[in-house]
Scaffold this motif. Structure first.
Motif: not given
Length: 691
Positions: A499-506, A521-525, A527-533
């Motif tokens: 969900n935070y990956a979607m929010l990051c790109i939005a 950063e929340r997405m990475v916290d 434990n998801m790959p930080g490609l979008h970050l």
């Protein structure tokens, strides 16, 4: 003193936004006692120049009645409505044996007034009306069953897109005339109205995993089944918002106190339970816990035989729910007939196991076992609608998280299972969400959006359904419309990295780099790959950090990042070299590094058994490699590569190179985007047709 209305003023004034209100020319509110009569009149007012067929009206307004009964009810309703209107001196209906219409020139609605002001190029009037209806949907409180709700959702979408096109035309004219004050006022008013208001109910619950004490053995999954049934029953109550099960599973087992769990999940209350199976039968103890204090302030105990539990599903009965609602201080709302589910205990146990394994997609072999269990469940009970939906979901997850070569074929299979679920139970909102995903593979994003809207109209409290609608809008470039749905999904499922990956790109698409950075950063916290970050860091000019973040994704290779299907295994050294090349090519800002990686991805596209894999499609978009990206998505879209479409809409280099390519509009037509935009509104970065 009330002024006389002009002679040409329509006799009936109707407010459609918010509460339905009828007024005469003297501005007196008219009370129509017949509820279905008011609804019938409102339906005609939505398109006052178009008659509606009697057959359609009788089936929609009297859903579930036999045809002769429905037609007789319509005749009686029309008689009563005409009689009530005539007491106010109104003669506005024209009826025939086949259809019903409004008499021309007798009715004026606020929707008509708004559309007329946009058509006439009157920004002041349009702005005033939009400000008056801010936060109000069409026919806000009208409720008349499932079929009507589905029809009304489609009407709202059509009206919004008509208004959007009118606003965009007027904004374009104002911009051409340099009338900045009117332009800004109209734009602000439109955003206030069009941005959906998605309030979260005051009562927010998390259902924690129930414990099981089983003296007899056997894998009957009583605890999971009881919690599942409770979740299904509570999700039908609009006064309650349930935390998503993904977040609940992520939080539980960490040794947290009740207030800590409630705080992490953002809920006001927790529900705990335990199930005891013995030779005497099955007993359930269920408790309600205050999320702030951790105090248990309501509890109930239910006992039943195993046959009652599996066949009649009485463990979560009306008495338990009534006690729970009373403890929460909310009124129970009628929800119709409880879902049938299945009377086959083996099918139900397989369903629960399969659904649980689908949630553990990252565990090797989990999804294949999930599919196997769910296939057994529907074989045991072919009318088990929830199992068909779960089987469809498992296949979509397998497409995304396993290296398979038959992604589009699996998507079609998932759609077939979703359609079967809907044949058995048309209330399966998530099944419509599966169909939405599949329509993208058919190059039909317009239909995908319609299915996503239909899913949301049925299950607005399902975080996965809400996110599906948000992501669909995001892929279409309508980020401002997508954002409220993405935020609402996160409120319900706050510990879900996707969900935070979607929010990051939005937020990146909207140019709000600070919020995009926080979401990434929340997405990475989580434990998801930080490609979008990394994309955000590069957009902000922090190229060294972006390269490091992207390169760190090597930790996830083999789990969340799968090797392309059919590709040979590579050494750790080769993997690290490839990812460093990718990180520099995408994030360093060095044109030579970008070209090197473009050449490498071109080679992979030519040589891999699955040339449309995310390992090729996503980098092509990330680098703004327009020729390759457009070639890939023209030839094949599937659930694993389609999320890259959301990255087309950031106005930063190199992501914007695809959108700025001279062939982009032809590409958008080829994959169905233009058709969706013409029907439902143009992207934020293209407020009108650039052709």
């Amino acid at each position: 003193m009330q002024q006389d209305a002009p002679d040409d003023t329509p006799a009936l004034q109707v407010v459609l936004f918010g509460e339905l209100v009828l007024r005469n020319t003297e501005n007196t509110v008219l009370e129509i006692n017949s509820r279905r009569g008011r609804i019938l009149l409102a339906m005609l007012c939505l398109s006052p120049d178009q008659p509606l067929r009697r057959e359609f009206l009788s089936k929609l307004i009297w859903e579930g009645r036999f045809r002769p009964q429905a037609r007789a009810s319509l005749r009686q309703c029309l008689h009563e409505l005409n009689r009530e209107l005539q007491t106010f001196g109104l003669d506005v209906l024209e009826t025939s044996n086949m259809q019903i219409a409004l008499r021309a020139g007798t009715v004026q609605t606020d929707l008509q007034a708004l559309e007329a002001s946009l058509s006439d190029g009157d920004p002041e009037k349009a702005t005033n009306i939009l400000n008056q209806i801010a936060g109000q949907r069409l026919l806000e409180s009208v409720d008349l069953g499932e079929a009507f709700e589905t029809w009304l959702a489609a009407q709202r979408l059509q009206v919004e897109n008509r208004l959007r096109r009118g606003v965009e035309r007027l904004l374009s004219d104002l911009k051409a005339r340099n009338e900045d004050a009117d332009l800004n006022a109209l734009q602000t008013a439109w955003q206030h109205w069009s941005r959906p208001v998605l309030p979260r109910p005051a009562t927010t619950l998390a259902i924690l995993p129930f414990s099981l004490r089983n003296e007899l053995g056997g894998d009957y999954f009583l605890a999971e089944g009881t919690a599942d049934e409770l979740s299904a029953r509570l999700s039908l109550q609009t006064d309650i918002s349930l935390a998503g099960r993904t977040s609940v599973e992520a939080i539980c087992g960490q040794g947290l106190t009740a207030p800590e769990i409630a705080g992490r999940l953002g809920v006001s209350h927790l529900v705990e339970g335990s199930v005891h199976r013995s030779a005497q039968g099955v007993s359930l103890t269920i408790s309600l816990v205050d999320g702030t204090t951790g105090r248990q302030f309501w509890t109930d105990r239910v006992e039943a035989t195993e046959a009652e539990f599996f066949n009649a599903r009485v463990m979560i009965g009306s008495n338990v729910l009534a006690g729970l609602y009373d403890a929460l201080g909310i009124a129970e709302r009628a929800t119709g007939t409880p879902r049938r589910m299945t009377a086959n205990r083996d099918a139900y146990a397989l369903y629960l196991q399969g659904r649980s394994l689908t949630q553990k997609a990252m565990i090797e072999g989990a999804l294949s076992k999930a599919v196997d269990f769910l296939e057994q469940a529907v074989q045991l009970d072919p009318e088990f609608a929830e199992a068909w939906t779960a089987l469809a979901e498992a296949h979509i997850s397998a497409i995304v998280y396993t290296p398979c070569l038959d992604k589009v074929e699996r998507s079609e299979m998932a759609a077939e299972f979703a359609r079967r679920a809907l044949e058995l139970n048309p209330r399966q909102g998530y099944a419509y969400a599966i169909l939405s995903i599949h329509e993208w593979t058919c190059f039909n994003p317009a239909r995908a959006l319609e299915y996503a809207m239909q899913a949301y109209s049925l299950e607005p409290n399902n975080a996965d359904v809400t996110m599906r609608l948000g992501s669909c809008l995001l892929y279409l470039g309508r980020t401002r419309d997508a954002l409220p749905y993405i935020e609402a999904a996160i409120e319900q499922d706050p510990v879900y990295a996707r969900n935070y990956a979607m929010l990051c790109i939005a937020h990146l698409n909207l140019g709000d780099f600070g919020k995009a950075l926080a979401a990434g950063e929340r997405m990475v916290d989580l434990n998801m790959p930080g490609l979008h970050l990394a994309l955000v860091q590069a957009a902000m000019g922090d190229h060294d950090a972006a390269v490091a973040t992207y390169y760190d994704a090597r930790r996830f290779v083999g789990t969340m990042i799968m090797s392309p299907p059919g590709a040979t295994e590579i050494s750790d050294e080769a993997r690290d070299f490839y990812l460093l090349t990718a990180a520099k090519g995408i994030c360093s800002g060095d044109p030579d590094a970008r070209q090197t990686y473009c050449n490498l991805v071109d080679m992979l596209h030519e040589t891999l058994p699955e040339p449309y894999d995310p390992t090729v499609a996503w980098p092509a978009v990330f680098m703004g490699h327009a020729d390759l990206a457009m070639k890939i998505f023209r030839e094949r879209i599937h659930p694993a590569n389609m999320p890259a479409l959301m990255n087309l809409w950031a106005d930063v280099d190199p992501l914007n190179r695809i959108r700025q390519h001279p062939d982009f509009m032809a590409f958008a037509e080829d994959i169905g985007l233009v058709d969706a935009w013409e029907k439902y509104g143009w992207p934020d970065l293209m407020p009108s047709d650039p052709r």
